[in-house]
Enzyme design. Structure first.
Site, PDB file in Angstrom:
ATOM      1  N   HIS A 156      70.852   0.389 -24.654  1.00 22.36           N
ATOM      2  CA  HIS A 156      70.498   1.183 -25.837  1.00 22.36           C
ATOM      3  C   HIS A 156      71.083   2.587 -25.766  1.00 22.36           C
ATOM      4  CE1 HIS A 156      67.558  -1.576 -27.773  1.00 22.36           C
ATOM      5  NE2 HIS A 156      67.575  -2.107 -26.558  1.00 22.36           N
ATOM      6  N   ASP A 369      73.964  10.459 -27.797  1.00 18.51           N
ATOM      7  CA  ASP A 369      72.919   9.506 -28.169  1.00 18.51           C
ATOM      8  C   ASP A 369      73.548   8.132 -28.314  1.00 18.51           C
ATOM      9  OD1 ASP A 369      70.345   8.691 -28.909  1.00 18.51           O
ATOM     10  OD2 ASP A 369      70.075  10.390 -30.250  1.00 18.51           O
TER      11      ASP A 369
HETATM   12  P1  ADQ Z   1      65.444   7.052 -28.679  1.00 15.77           P
HETATM   13  O1  ADQ Z   1      66.128   7.962 -27.732  1.00 15.77           O
HETATM   14  O2  ADQ Z   1      63.964   7.025 -28.596  1.00 15.77           O
HETATM   15  O3  ADQ Z   1      66.005   5.556 -28.562  1.00 15.77           O
HETATM   16  P2  ADQ Z   1      66.051   7.027 -31.637  1.00 15.77           P
HETATM   17  O4  ADQ Z   1      67.126   6.052 -31.837  1.00 15.77           O
HETATM   18  O5  ADQ Z   1      66.198   8.207 -32.536  1.00 15.77           O
HETATM   19  O6  ADQ Z   1      65.930   7.579 -30.164  1.00 15.77           O
HETATM   20  O7  ADQ Z   1      64.687   6.309 -31.949  1.00 15.77           O
HETATM   21  C1  ADQ Z   1      63.506   7.021 -32.039  1.00 15.77           C
HETATM   22  C2  ADQ Z   1      62.484   6.219 -32.844  1.00 15.77           C
HETATM   23  O8  ADQ Z   1      61.216   6.817 -32.643  1.00 15.77           O
HETATM   24  C3  ADQ Z   1      62.786   6.252 -34.336  1.00 15.77           C
HETATM   25  O9  ADQ Z   1      62.495   5.006 -34.894  1.00 15.77           O
HETATM   26  C4  ADQ Z   1      61.828   7.320 -34.850  1.00 15.77           C
HETATM   27  O10 ADQ Z   1      61.364   7.118 -36.171  1.00 15.77           O
HETATM   28  C5  ADQ Z   1      60.674   7.232 -33.881  1.00 15.77           C
HETATM   29  N1  ADQ Z   1      60.053   8.559 -33.739  1.00 15.77           N
HETATM   30  C6  ADQ Z   1      60.605   9.655 -33.218  1.00 15.77           C
HETATM   31  N2  ADQ Z   1      59.744  10.692 -33.315  1.00 15.77           N
HETATM   32  C7  ADQ Z   1      58.647  10.228 -33.920  1.00 15.77           C
HETATM   33  C8  ADQ Z   1      57.397  10.808 -34.315  1.00 15.77           C
HETATM   34  N3  ADQ Z   1      57.121  12.084 -34.122  1.00 15.77           N
HETATM   35  N4  ADQ Z   1      56.493  10.015 -34.899  1.00 15.77           N
HETATM   36  C9  ADQ Z   1      56.758   8.718 -35.098  1.00 15.77           C
HETATM   37  N5  ADQ Z   1      57.913   8.122 -34.772  1.00 15.77           N
HETATM   38  C10 ADQ Z   1      58.834   8.861 -34.186  1.00 15.77           C
HETATM   39  C11 ADQ Z   1      66.923   4.885 -27.699  1.00 15.77           C
HETATM   40  C12 ADQ Z   1      68.320   5.488 -27.610  1.00 15.77           C
HETATM   41  C13 ADQ Z   1      68.917   5.661 -28.995  1.00 15.77           C
HETATM   42  C14 ADQ Z   1      68.929   4.304 -29.722  1.00 15.77           C
HETATM   43  C15 ADQ Z   1      67.568   3.636 -29.647  1.00 15.77           C
HETATM   44  C16 ADQ Z   1      67.619   2.206 -30.176  1.00 15.77           C
HETATM   45  O11 ADQ Z   1      68.264   6.749 -26.941  1.00 15.77           O
HETATM   46  O12 ADQ Z   1      70.237   6.181 -28.931  1.00 15.77           O
HETATM   47  O13 ADQ Z   1      69.259   4.528 -31.085  1.00 15.77           O
HETATM   48  O14 ADQ Z   1      67.095   3.577 -28.305  1.00 15.77           O
HETATM   49  O15 ADQ Z   1      68.618   1.459 -29.559  1.00 15.77           O
END
Ligand code: ADQ
Length: 477
Positions: A156, A369
């Protein structure tokens, strides 16, 4: 029909509400439910006298089997190696790594212990899909225990360039173990290229086939495997719907009233140093300093729930952001306007979607990311008649797909400030055009599309003669 076995560090147990579990958990659960399946991983609990056997739960056609970690394992495997070494390494932050051999040993030992248990659960036809950097060595450990099933891995987070990866003592073993999979999936072509270069230049491997489309077949360590690009998506339709509903929710109404007609810029991230949050705050400060016309007219809301609070670098980041918020607000706030709203809390997905829809600008500026789903969620949440603009880091995997965003270098805070200004004054026609191009991509590459593509590719790999056509991917429809 083949059973699907999913392995991930955190298992989304049936009691976790779908709203909290998020798109990935829901998508994986759907596939498991379709075929009957097993979800295996860490329970999220620490226990110094763990039962060697997993704890089991069953719901519908899905079995859940989870193991506890001991205090030592949690420290070595999870905090020090996975989050303290692999995470910064894969996000190009070599300066944050403190290598400890004991943590590496613990990482390998936990993978071996999990393989011991998982091997006893497996049936000959199972298709195994392992997720993320905590479990890179798991396939190799399973192979050592005689497991011949198809095993796929999806990373990921980014896969680092060979020069960066080579800074990790043990990198040779890590890559050799990665080659025990039949299919290794990455978010972007850049990640595929990074592993391919390592294989060619550090591991004396070969490229057997190259589609030129981010899909290669490599030979290394006496095995052949496919390495492919599978950019993860979101449930675009669902997000658009909950955003439209969320726009009328109590929370969004209260947010709208509190803004008193000011434009909203929104950032949503786990509180993580890879997300470039301090640089984003600096950029907003620069915008207010260099373009006074925005003072009193724009509010920046950063939602950042605390993550990995036990790790020192994360505590340091928190202190830094507390100070930056105070500094910017102290400098620019008026008695009736606070420029930065900084919230260390989580919100339900529908509340978040309503906030995204109300925001004139989505500000997503990670330093590195794998993909970044927030960027995609922001786009999917917009009102087609009056969409907001996305400012996106060129170092997020999502930048490969979302060409309609204003792409920025997240290290260049003045560049971000310029893009913010552009986004805030962008005419409706341009916002619409950009949004339509991005939404077009998101409607095609949904999370189900990602899952089905990946499973179809895994299905096609290492398919031993005599095995029936157990079409896993198609049956997930
Ligand atoms: P993350 O590093 O966690 O994921 P991201 O892809 O942005 O980053 O996913 C975060 C998720 O958490 C999103 O669905 C978002 O809506 C949710 N989220 C964040 N803050 C929140 C809050 N305050 N309240 C509720 N929900 C919240 C890792 C990798 C990424 C990759 C994903 C999926 O680091 O690059 O995109 O896995 O593969």
């Amino acid at each position: 029909m083949a059973r699907l076995v999913v392995v991930s560090n955190r298992v989304a147990m049936p009691r976790d509400r779908a709203g909290r579990a998020g798109g990935l958990a829901v998508a994986l659960r759907e596939s498991l439910q379709q075929h009957g399946g097993l979800w295996f991983g860490w329970s999220g609990e620490i226990n110094d006298a763990p039962s060697p056997e997993p704890r089991r739960t069953r719901q519908g056609r899905v079995d859940y089997a989870v193991l506890d970690l001991t205090t030592e394992e949690h420290k070595g495997f999870y905090l020090e190696f996975s989050n303290g070494m692999l995470w910064p390494l894969c996000h190009y932050r070599l300066g944050l790594i403190e290598f400890r051999r004991s943590a590496w040993d613990s990482y390998l030992a936990v993978n071996a212990r999990f393989a011991d248990q998982l091997a006893t659960e497996l049936r000959p036809d199972d298709v195994i899909w392992i997720h993320d950097y905590h479990f890179i060595p798991l396939a190799a450990e399973l192979r050592r225990r005689g497991v011949q099933n198809r095993i796929g891995f999806f990373m990921h987070i980014p896969f680092p360039a060979p020069e960066v990866l080579a800074a990790l003592p043990g990198h040779e073993r890590l890559v050799r173990d990665l080659c025990a999979y039949d299919l290794v999936g990455f978010q972007t072509r850049g990640d595929v290229r990074a592993l391919t270069e390592y294989i060619l230049h550090e591991a004396e491997g070969t490229v057997i086939g190259n589609s030129g489309e981010g899909d290669v077949r490599i030979g290394a360590f006496g095995r052949e495997l496919r390495v492919g690009t599978f950019p993860i998506g979101i449930d675009t339709q669902d997000f658009a719907e909950i955003a439209a509903e969320g726009a009328n929710s109590d929370e969004t109404q209260r947010l709208t009233e509190s803004l008193a007609g000011r434009a909203l810029v929104v950032g949503v991230d786990r509180l993580d140093y890879s997300k470039g949050i301090p640089q984003r705050f600096e950029a907003f400060q620069h915008l207010l300093g260099s373009r006074p016309e925005h003072r009193g007219k724009v509010t920046f809301m950063q939602i950042a729930p605390i993550s990995r609070g036990e790790v020192a670098q994360y505590r340091k980041l928190r202190n830094e952001l507390d100070a930056l918020t105070g500094r910017i607000n102290g400098k620019f706030a008026e008695f009736d306007w606070v420029p930065v709203r900084y919230l260390n809390k989580s919100f339900a997905r529908n509340t978040l979607a309503g906030f995204y829809r109300h925001a004139r600008v989505g500000l997503v500026t990670p330093l590195r990311d794998g993909m970044n789903l927030v960027a995609k969620e922001y786009v999917a949440s917009q009102d087609p008649a009056d969409p907001g603009a996305l400012v996106l880091s060129r170092f997020a995997g999502a930048a490969r797909e979302l060409k309609g965003a204003l792409l920025v270098n997240p290290y260049d805070t003045e560049h971000i400030a310029d893009a913010l200004h552009r986004a805030l004054v962008m005419p409706l026609e341009e916002r619409r055009q950009r949004w339509e191009s991005m939404m077009g991509v998101l409607k095609v590459n949904t999370i189900s599309h990602w899952r089905e593509n990946y499973l179809a590719a895994l299905q096609a790999e290492g398919n031993p003669a005599g095995r029936g056509d157990d079409n896993l991917a198609g049956a997930a429809d």
